[in-house]
Write a protein that holds these residues in place. Structure first.
Motif, PDB file in Angstrom:
ATOM      1  N   THR A 116      -1.606  -3.142   3.578  1.00  0.00           N
ATOM      2  CA  THR A 116      -0.214  -4.006   4.312  1.00  0.00           C
ATOM      3  C   THR A 116       0.674  -3.405   3.613  1.00  0.00           C
ATOM      4  O   THR A 116       0.677  -2.968   2.406  1.00  0.00           O
ATOM      5  CB  THR A 116      -0.314  -5.302   4.009  1.00  0.00           C
ATOM      6  OG1 THR A 116      -0.718  -5.805   2.746  1.00  0.00           O
ATOM      7  CG2 THR A 116      -1.401  -6.033   5.083  1.00  0.00           C
ATOM      8  N   GLU A 117       1.595  -2.863   4.357  1.00  0.00           N
ATOM      9  CA  GLU A 117       3.176  -2.540   3.765  1.00  0.00           C
ATOM     10  C   GLU A 117       4.245  -2.931   4.560  1.00  0.00           C
ATOM     11  O   GLU A 117       4.268  -2.853   5.872  1.00  0.00           O
ATOM     12  CB  GLU A 117       3.027  -0.950   3.715  1.00  0.00           C
ATOM     13  CG  GLU A 117       4.231   0.072   3.379  1.00  0.00           C
ATOM     14  CD  GLU A 117       4.928  -0.222   2.189  1.00  0.00           C
ATOM     15  OE1 GLU A 117       4.212  -0.374   0.995  1.00  0.00           O
ATOM     16  OE2 GLU A 117       6.154  -0.694   2.351  1.00  0.00           O
ATOM     17  N   ILE A 118       5.218  -3.424   3.971  1.00  0.00           N
ATOM     18  CA  ILE A 118       6.390  -3.942   4.643  1.00  0.00           C
ATOM     19  C   ILE A 118       7.219  -3.055   5.320  1.00  0.00           C
ATOM     20  O   ILE A 118       7.884  -3.318   6.388  1.00  0.00           O
ATOM     21  CB  ILE A 118       7.224  -4.791   3.642  1.00  0.00           C
ATOM     22  CG1 ILE A 118       8.155  -5.771   4.449  1.00  0.00           C
ATOM     23  CG2 ILE A 118       8.092  -4.133   2.850  1.00  0.00           C
ATOM     24  CD1 ILE A 118       8.581  -7.105   3.790  1.00  0.00           C
ATOM     25  N   LEU A 141      10.719 -12.130  -8.923  1.00  0.00           N
ATOM     26  CA  LEU A 141      10.661 -13.412  -7.780  1.00  0.00           C
ATOM     27  C   LEU A 141       9.734 -12.814  -6.833  1.00  0.00           C
ATOM     28  O   LEU A 141       8.615 -13.328  -6.328  1.00  0.00           O
ATOM     29  CB  LEU A 141      11.712 -13.651  -7.124  1.00  0.00           C
ATOM     30  CG  LEU A 141      12.786 -14.838  -7.681  1.00  0.00           C
ATOM     31  CD1 LEU A 141      14.073 -15.050  -6.945  1.00  0.00           C
ATOM     32  CD2 LEU A 141      11.753 -16.101  -7.763  1.00  0.00           C
ATOM     33  N   LEU A 142      10.050 -11.458  -6.180  1.00  0.00           N
ATOM     34  CA  LEU A 142       9.271 -11.039  -4.965  1.00  0.00           C
ATOM     35  C   LEU A 142       7.709 -10.749  -5.702  1.00  0.00           C
ATOM     36  O   LEU A 142       6.564 -11.112  -4.963  1.00  0.00           O
ATOM     37  CB  LEU A 142       9.771  -9.658  -4.793  1.00  0.00           C
ATOM     38  CG  LEU A 142       8.820  -8.937  -3.599  1.00  0.00           C
ATOM     39  CD1 LEU A 142       8.663  -9.790  -2.379  1.00  0.00           C
ATOM     40  CD2 LEU A 142       9.592  -7.613  -3.423  1.00  0.00           C
ATOM     41  N   GLN A 143       7.441 -10.495  -6.930  1.00  0.00           N
ATOM     42  CA  GLN A 143       6.357 -10.260  -7.470  1.00  0.00           C
ATOM     43  C   GLN A 143       5.448 -11.458  -7.582  1.00  0.00           C
ATOM     44  O   GLN A 143       4.220 -11.444  -7.459  1.00  0.00           O
ATOM     45  CB  GLN A 143       6.431  -9.505  -8.819  1.00  0.00           C
ATOM     46  CG  GLN A 143       6.863  -7.974  -9.133  1.00  0.00           C
ATOM     47  CD  GLN A 143       7.580  -7.523 -10.301  1.00  0.00           C
ATOM     48  OE1 GLN A 143       7.726  -8.548 -11.164  1.00  0.00           O
ATOM     49  NE2 GLN A 143       7.892  -6.214 -10.102  1.00  0.00           N
ATOM     50  N   ALA A 200       0.647  -1.255  -0.090  1.00  0.00           N
ATOM     51  CA  ALA A 200       0.169   0.206  -0.085  1.00  0.00           C
ATOM     52  C   ALA A 200       0.919   1.281   0.132  1.00  0.00           C
ATOM     53  O   ALA A 200       0.450   2.365  -0.307  1.00  0.00           O
ATOM     54  CB  ALA A 200      -1.036   0.039   1.327  1.00  0.00           C
ATOM     55  N   GLY A 201       2.066   1.216   0.466  1.00  0.00           N
ATOM     56  CA  GLY A 201       3.017   2.471   0.721  1.00  0.00           C
ATOM     57  C   GLY A 201       3.185   3.144  -0.708  1.00  0.00           C
ATOM     58  O   GLY A 201       3.430   2.501  -1.636  1.00  0.00           O
ATOM     59  N   PRO A 202       3.114   4.490  -0.510  1.00  0.00           N
ATOM     60  CA  PRO A 202       2.818   5.381   0.302  1.00  0.00           C
ATOM     61  C   PRO A 202       1.448   5.708   0.682  1.00  0.00           C
ATOM     62  O   PRO A 202       1.141   6.363   1.413  1.00  0.00           O
ATOM     63  CB  PRO A 202       3.609   6.648  -0.110  1.00  0.00           C
ATOM     64  CG  PRO A 202       3.415   6.637  -1.301  1.00  0.00           C
ATOM     65  CD  PRO A 202       3.472   5.041  -1.919  1.00  0.00           C
TER      66      PRO A 202
HETATM   67  C1  LIG Z   1       4.488   0.336  -6.104  1.00  0.00           C
HETATM   68  S1  LIG Z   1       4.682   0.821  -4.652  1.00  0.00           S
HETATM   69  C2  LIG Z   1       2.800   0.828  -4.058  1.00  0.00           C
HETATM   70  C3  LIG Z   1       2.296   2.159  -4.457  1.00  0.00           C
HETATM   71  C4  LIG Z   1       0.836   2.318  -3.879  1.00  0.00           C
HETATM   72  N1  LIG Z   1       0.026   1.391  -3.988  1.00  0.00           N
HETATM   73  C5  LIG Z   1       0.487   3.915  -3.914  1.00  0.00           C
HETATM   74  O1  LIG Z   1      -0.502   4.030  -4.801  1.00  0.00           O
HETATM   75  O2  LIG Z   1       0.670   4.527  -3.223  1.00  0.00           O
HETATM   76  C6  LIG Z   1       5.248  -0.811  -3.841  1.00  0.00           C
HETATM   77  C7  LIG Z   1       5.132  -0.802  -2.288  1.00  0.00           C
HETATM   78  O3  LIG Z   1       5.368  -2.267  -1.863  1.00  0.00           O
HETATM   79  C8  LIG Z   1       6.107  -2.218  -0.681  1.00  0.00           C
HETATM   80  N2  LIG Z   1       6.547  -3.676  -0.604  1.00  0.00           N
HETATM   81  C9  LIG Z   1       7.638  -4.344  -1.171  1.00  0.00           C
HETATM   82  N3  LIG Z   1       7.669  -5.448  -0.638  1.00  0.00           N
HETATM   83  C10 LIG Z   1       6.581  -5.630  -0.018  1.00  0.00           C
HETATM   84  C11 LIG Z   1       6.334  -6.926   0.812  1.00  0.00           C
HETATM   85  N4  LIG Z   1       6.748  -7.942   0.645  1.00  0.00           N
HETATM   86  N5  LIG Z   1       5.044  -6.831   1.259  1.00  0.00           N
HETATM   87  C12 LIG Z   1       4.253  -5.591   1.359  1.00  0.00           C
HETATM   88  N6  LIG Z   1       4.696  -4.589   0.763  1.00  0.00           N
HETATM   89  C13 LIG Z   1       5.964  -4.369  -0.089  1.00  0.00           C
HETATM   90  C14 LIG Z   1       7.019  -1.063  -0.997  1.00  0.00           C
HETATM   91  O4  LIG Z   1       7.880  -0.748   0.244  1.00  0.00           O
HETATM   92  C15 LIG Z   1       6.301   0.039  -1.733  1.00  0.00           C
HETATM   93  O5  LIG Z   1       5.804   0.929  -0.734  1.00  0.00           O
END
Ligand SMILES: C[S@@+](CC[C@H](N)C(=O)[O-])C[C@H]1O[C@@H](n2cnc3c(N)ncnc32)[C@H](O)[C@@H]1O
Length: 432
Positions: free
Chosen positions: A268-270, A343-345, A245-247
């Protein structure tokens, strides 16, 4: 600060401008000087390489930074040559020393002997022999990025690269139920019913933005949130999740839409600091449409199987579709990043599928058009599992034409076609 401390131009600049009391035309000049120099660094480094008889990595970094600023004034801004050279040489003299100032003076006089087209004719590879190498220098993109973008955009590559170098105008979103776009200054966006393009001025001075009822958000990002919200859901439609979700821009729009329908969103945001930004953007627990913001790993989402009705997975990605607004990011990413990210995606998408309720809707999105982050991830997760399928996402983008994605039923927005970031969208369904 951008080069040495990993800062982001759009975050560092306002603080620097405020510190030095710059506003109006001075602020605009300083912004263009800094952001334009960073954006055009690839072109300018090719010019400087032709003017300096040693590799650029052997030039002291403070001198090289100043030279790049000087080249941008000479070749990219309409600053008279004597002023560009005098101020840059003065800067080098003060910050580094008199010897370096003499060197900078000689280099910039050589740079100033031609205009940008004259230099490009000399330093860019011959397009007949190396088209992508030519485009990389002319449009200031790393070569590997040009190659990746060519795979997905084909003959439109020069248009896309050129569009990446035009800073976008600020787009605002009126969060439904909290403000209307009629109360926002600017011109309505062509596709999103909630957006306006701000013609001028500081968005923070718009009352609805200052009060959190509206926000700054690219139209493509608005369309992603709207596509998820308008997807068909069978049965219950109460539990929404923004998995990365971040930011919080999309969370804020989704929460406003959820509130209008009696649903609630969890984000959720890591990263802890980014989770706090989500809480700020959405108003946090108790705000309309917000159930909570969790500082959690989306690959191990704290939710039961088959429990969520709508999920947005706006996955962490290279961001190569948002180069217009992040001048430095093209120089930070490397081809090696792709492997870890994809991989993460995939793991995030697998997890989203686990918690998705059959009959619910899952939208996978990236602000990168790179194939390995879009089509390849979706195919790797969806194809082996018969209970999963893609549903055509394009009808969820009303009025948007020419947005076919790299896989059937997916969509791809483009800066040069739609005036948005290059967002990829795929709508995933689960049968049981
Ligand atoms: C593309 S950004 C999202 C942008 C957001 N949807 C917005 O519109 O503001 C991807 C986010 O995923 C977070 N992230 C990376 N790995 C993650 C994980 N394993 N679980 C949850 N969040 C993760 C990153 O820190 C980043 O904030």
């Amino acid at each position: 600060m951008v080069r040495t401390e990993g800062g982001y131009t759009n975050l560092v600049l306002p603080a620097v401008l405020a510190k030095h009391g710059l506003d109006g035309r001075d602020a605009a000049f300083a912004t263009e000087l800094a952001a334009g120099t960073i954006r055009r660094q690839g072109t300018y480094d090719a010019v400087l390489t032709a003017c300096i008889d040693r590799p650029l990595r052997k030039v002291e970094s403070a001198v090289l930074d100043a030279l790049r600023l000087g080249v941008h004034q000479l070749l990219g801004m309409r600053v008279p040559a004597h002023a560009a050279i005098d101020t840059t040489v003065g800067l080098v003299r003060t910050k580094v020393g008199i010897g370096a100032a003499g060197f900078a003076n000689a280099v910039l006089r050589t740079v100033g002997s031609r205009d940008l087209d004259g230099w490009l004719a000399e330093v860019a590879p011959d397009p007949a022999e190396d088209r992508n190498g030519h485009l990389a220098v002319v449009h200031s993109h790393p070569r590997w990025v040009v190659d990746e973008l060519e795979i997905v955009v084909g003959e439109e590559l020069p248009d896309l690269l050129a569009a990446d170098n035009v800073p976008p105008r600020v787009t605002l979103v009126a969060r439904p139920g909290r403000s209307t776009r009629e109360e926002l200054p600017g011109t309505p966006t062509p596709y999103s019913p909630y957006g306006v393009v701000l013609e001028s001025g500081d968005p923070a001075s718009v009352p609805a933005v200052a009060e959190g009822r509206a926000g700054v958000q690219d139209e493509g990002s608005q369309l992603v949130a709207l596509a998820l919200a308008s997807a068909r859901v069978e049965g219950r439609d109460e539990r929404w999740l923004d998995q990365c979700a971040g930011p919080g821009g999309k969370s804020a729009l989704l929460a406003a839409l959820a509130a209008e329908r009696g649903a609630t969103l969890v984000g959720t945001e890591i990263h802890h600091h980014r989770a706090r930004l989500v809480a700020r953007a959405t108003g946090g627990v108790g705000a309309p449409g917000v159930l909570g913001v969790l500082n959690a790993d989306g690959t191990r989402a704290p939710f039961a199987d088959d429990s969520i009705d709508r999920i947005l997975l706006d996955a962490p990605c290279t961001g190569l579709g948002a180069l217009r607004r992040r001048p430095e990011s093209r120089w930070r990413r490397t081809a090696e990043d792709l492997e870890d990210l994809t991989l993460l995606q995939r793991r995030l998408l697998e997890e989203a599928v686990r918690v998705l309720r059959p009959g619910g809707a899952l939208l996978y999105a990236t602000c990168s058009p790179v194939r390995s982050e879009t089509a390849d991830v979706v195919t790797a997760v969806v194809s082996p599992r018969p209970e999963l399928s893609l549903e055509d996402v394009r009808p969820l983008l009303p009025g948007v034409t020419d947005a076919d994605g790299p896989l059937p039923d997916t969509a791809q927005l483009w800066p040069h076609r739609h005036g948005t970031d290059a967002m990829f969208l795929a709508l995933v369904r689960k049968d049981r």
